[in-house]
Design a protein around this motif. Sequence first.
Motif, PDB file in Angstrom:
ATOM      1  N   MET A  17       0.827  -1.218   0.000  1.00 16.82           N
ATOM      2  CA  MET A  17       0.000   0.000   0.000  1.00 16.82           C
ATOM      3  C   MET A  17       0.859   1.265   0.000  1.00 16.82           C
ATOM      4  N   ALA A  18       2.006   1.183   0.687  1.00 13.58           N
ATOM      5  CA  ALA A  18       2.898   2.341   0.783  1.00 13.58           C
ATOM      6  C   ALA A  18       3.694   2.551  -0.507  1.00 13.58           C
ATOM      7  N   GLY A  19       3.537   1.639  -1.460  1.00 18.77           N
ATOM      8  CA  GLY A  19       4.215   1.819  -2.744  1.00 18.77           C
ATOM      9  C   GLY A  19       5.678   1.407  -2.720  1.00 18.77           C
ATOM     10  N   LYS A  20       6.040   0.579  -1.754  1.00 20.03           N
ATOM     11  CA  LYS A  20       7.454   0.174  -1.660  1.00 20.03           C
ATOM     12  C   LYS A  20       7.764  -1.104  -2.432  1.00 20.03           C
ATOM     13  N   THR A  21       6.812  -1.636  -3.161  1.00 20.97           N
ATOM     14  CA  THR A  21       7.041  -2.889  -3.888  1.00 20.97           C
ATOM     15  C   THR A  21       6.661  -2.727  -5.356  1.00 20.97           C
ATOM     16  N   GLY A  22       7.084  -3.719  -6.136  1.00 14.50           N
ATOM     17  CA  GLY A  22       6.570  -3.838  -7.492  1.00 14.50           C
ATOM     18  C   GLY A  22       5.304  -4.667  -7.450  1.00 14.50           C
ATOM     19  N   SER A  23       5.017  -5.356  -8.551  1.00 12.26           N
ATOM     20  CA  SER A  23       3.763  -6.099  -8.572  1.00 12.26           C
ATOM     21  C   SER A  23       3.919  -7.489  -7.976  1.00 12.26           C
ATOM     22  N   ARG A  24       2.783  -8.159  -7.864  1.00 15.59           N
ATOM     23  CA  ARG A  24       2.748  -9.477  -7.253  1.00 15.59           C
ATOM     24  C   ARG A  24       3.158 -10.514  -8.296  1.00 15.59           C
ATOM     25  N   LYS A  25       4.113 -11.348  -7.908  1.00  9.79           N
ATOM     26  CA  LYS A  25       4.577 -12.366  -8.849  1.00  9.79           C
ATOM     27  C   LYS A  25       3.691 -13.601  -8.757  1.00  9.79           C
ATOM     28  N   LYS A  26       3.903 -14.506  -9.709  1.00  9.54           N
ATOM     29  CA  LYS A  26       3.098 -15.734  -9.766  1.00  9.54           C
ATOM     30  C   LYS A  26       3.126 -16.529  -8.471  1.00  9.54           C
ATOM     31  N   ASN A  27       4.300 -16.554  -7.840  1.00 10.41           N
ATOM     32  CA  ASN A  27       4.429 -17.363  -6.623  1.00 10.41           C
ATOM     33  C   ASN A  27       3.852 -16.666  -5.382  1.00 10.41           C
ATOM     34  N   GLY A  28       3.266 -15.459  -5.584  1.00  8.24           N
ATOM     35  CA  GLY A  28       2.657 -14.766  -4.453  1.00  8.24           C
ATOM     36  C   GLY A  28       3.576 -13.750  -3.805  1.00  8.24           C
ATOM     37  N   TYR A  29       4.842 -13.731  -4.201  1.00  5.33           N
ATOM     38  CA  TYR A  29       5.791 -12.745  -3.650  1.00  5.33           C
ATOM     39  C   TYR A  29       5.639 -11.417  -4.383  1.00  5.33           C
ATOM     40  N   TYR A  30       5.805 -10.315  -3.638  1.00  2.00           N
ATOM     41  CA  TYR A  30       5.834  -9.000  -4.274  1.00  2.00           C
ATOM     42  C   TYR A  30       7.276  -8.654  -4.617  1.00  2.00           C
ATOM     43  N   GLU A  31       7.459  -8.078  -5.802  1.00  2.00           N
ATOM     44  CA  GLU A  31       8.788  -7.627  -6.202  1.00  2.00           C
ATOM     45  C   GLU A  31       9.268  -6.562  -5.222  1.00  2.00           C
ATOM     46  N   GLY A  32      10.519  -6.675  -4.829  1.00  2.00           N
ATOM     47  CA  GLY A  32      11.100  -5.638  -3.977  1.00  2.00           C
ATOM     48  C   GLY A  32      11.095  -5.972  -2.495  1.00  2.00           C
ATOM     49  N   ILE A  33      10.304  -6.962  -2.084  1.00  2.00           N
ATOM     50  CA  ILE A  33      10.349  -7.392  -0.673  1.00  2.00           C
ATOM     51  C   ILE A  33      11.372  -8.519  -0.563  1.00  2.00           C
ATOM     52  N   ILE A  34      12.142  -8.493   0.519  1.00  2.00           N
ATOM     53  CA  ILE A  34      13.072  -9.596   0.778  1.00  2.00           C
ATOM     54  C   ILE A  34      12.321 -10.628   1.623  1.00  2.00           C
ATOM     55  N   TYR A  35      12.033 -11.770   1.039  1.00  2.00           N
ATOM     56  CA  TYR A  35      11.291 -12.800   1.782  1.00  2.00           C
ATOM     57  C   TYR A  35      12.247 -13.753   2.491  1.00  2.00           C
ATOM     58  N   MET A  36      11.866 -14.142   3.679  1.00  2.00           N
ATOM     59  CA  MET A  36      12.687 -15.056   4.472  1.00  2.00           C
ATOM     60  C   MET A  36      11.849 -16.295   4.778  1.00  2.00           C
ATOM     61  N   PRO A  37      12.039 -17.371   3.988  1.00  2.00           N
ATOM     62  CA  PRO A  37      11.218 -18.561   4.188  1.00  2.00           C
ATOM     63  C   PRO A  37      11.426 -19.176   5.579  1.00  2.00           C
ATOM     64  N   CYS A  38      10.320 -19.565   6.215  1.00  2.00           N
ATOM     65  CA  CYS A  38      10.360 -20.237   7.514  1.00  2.00           C
ATOM     66  C   CYS A  38       9.744 -21.611   7.300  1.00  2.00           C
ATOM     67  N   THR A  39      10.589 -22.616   7.364  1.00  2.00           N
ATOM     68  CA  THR A  39      10.169 -23.959   7.002  1.00  2.00           C
ATOM     69  C   THR A  39      10.526 -24.933   8.115  1.00  2.00           C
ATOM     70  N   GLU A  40      10.077 -26.167   7.920  1.00  2.00           N
ATOM     71  CA  GLU A  40      10.403 -27.202   8.887  1.00  2.00           C
ATOM     72  C   GLU A  40      11.924 -27.349   9.026  1.00  2.00           C
ATOM     73  N   GLU A  41      12.646 -27.183   7.898  1.00  2.00           N
ATOM     74  CA  GLU A  41      14.103 -27.358   7.908  1.00  2.00           C
ATOM     75  C   GLU A  41      14.784 -26.353   8.837  1.00  2.00           C
ATOM     76  N   ASN A  42      14.322 -25.098   8.843  1.00  2.00           N
ATOM     77  CA  ASN A  42      14.941 -24.132   9.765  1.00  2.00           C
ATOM     78  C   ASN A  42      14.119 -23.936  11.039  1.00  2.00           C
TER      79      ASN A  42
END
Length: 409
Positions: free
Chosen positions: A141-166
């Motif tokens: 909403m604040a305009g800090k990202t690009g558009s939403r990619k196919k996998n659900g991630y927004y361009e420009g956000i650094i995603y940190m996956p949280c999985t069973e492995e970690n």
Amino acid sequence: MAFINEHYLKLQAGYLFPEIGRRVSDFKSAHPERKVIDMGIGDVTQPLVPSVIKAFHEGVDEMARIETFKGYGPEQGYGFLRESIAQNAYLSRGVEIHAGEIFISDGSKCDTGNIQEIFGHENKIAICDPVYPVYSDTTVMAGKTGSRKKNGYYEGIIYMPCTEENRFIPELPEEVPGLIFLCFPNNPTGAVATKEELKKWVDYAIAHKSIILYDAAYEAFIQEESIPHSIFEIEGAKRVAIEFRSFSKTAGFTGTRCAFTVIPEELVAYDSKGKTHPVKKFWNRRQATKFNGVSYPVQKAAAAVYTEKGQKEVRELIAYYLENARLMDESLQTAGFKVFGGKNAPYIWMKTPNNIPSWDFFDKLLNEAQVVGTPGSGFGPSGEGYFRFSAFANRENVLEAMERIKHLS
Ligand SMILES: *Cc1c(COP(=O)(O)O)cnc(C)c1O
């Protein structure tokens, strides 16, 4: 011509809870005779405790008399509540936080969303996946990202996956963010971070001059002695972190609205010339301009949470929800599910059987057992194949839901 904020167009159309609501209401209209049990949404069910209600009433009565009537209060919150929080939530645990560093608000949802406004647009934002959707949606909403990619991630956000492995604790990001959202105990995974794990983040933030936005809305559910309740229990954190806390889950204030944000005096951010600025001053300016405080009776009710009687009562409330979580953990494990969380948090995070997609499991559970949970994929792509149950339901409903799930085909 009036132009709309087009960043809103990037947001995913069907937000998680409306979509759940739609599927549940479709089911109910097709099967009006079936009782549906909601173990999905993260809202409390038990009433406010007696000490809180008493203080709330007194606050209302004070507003009815000319001698004690109050108009606008301080935008930062009343001194009596800020002092009480400093003393009872921090100093009593050996953390030196002062009343002047505490800002009372009407919710952590608002504060975690609004806080970005005082930071520059050039900041990269790091967000866990899966997580509470507010952090990413408000970044969009604040305009800090690009558009939403196919996998659900927004361009420009650094995603940190949280999985069973970690073990659902994110790795330090390679690309350096300006702002890092962390939430422990976590919604939706129920994971908690140890002192050593948080120390890694604090050291990283110090080294990179980043700021950690630490959401501790579920702090009161921590049972293990060694798990920190506040990021400020970590050495150096006051230089690099803001903490969000709420009375919503702690004391059943979801419908009453009271929370607070802690910004230490020593926390600084930088301007384009590299000059430092105290962050607290900026938040104070923002709140004083755009916010007029939380109502007096509500702040009075919140302060009652810290009285001796209030503490005893809210601890019982938390114990009730945690016993729900324990019962759920036990039944689901007995039924053969792989289950996480639920020990220091009111959420059970569960692997779907045979890795079926989260929404398919949602439909199966609704159709075959009339139990509603939350599809893990709604919290981020790494939540796919998981499912969240909330422990906030009534005991009776928890037991019935678990009984029904046991007999799921
Ligand atoms: C429920 C919740 C909050 C609290 O929001 P309020 O606006 O204070 O009710 C904050 N963060 C997370 C992750 C939550 O789940």
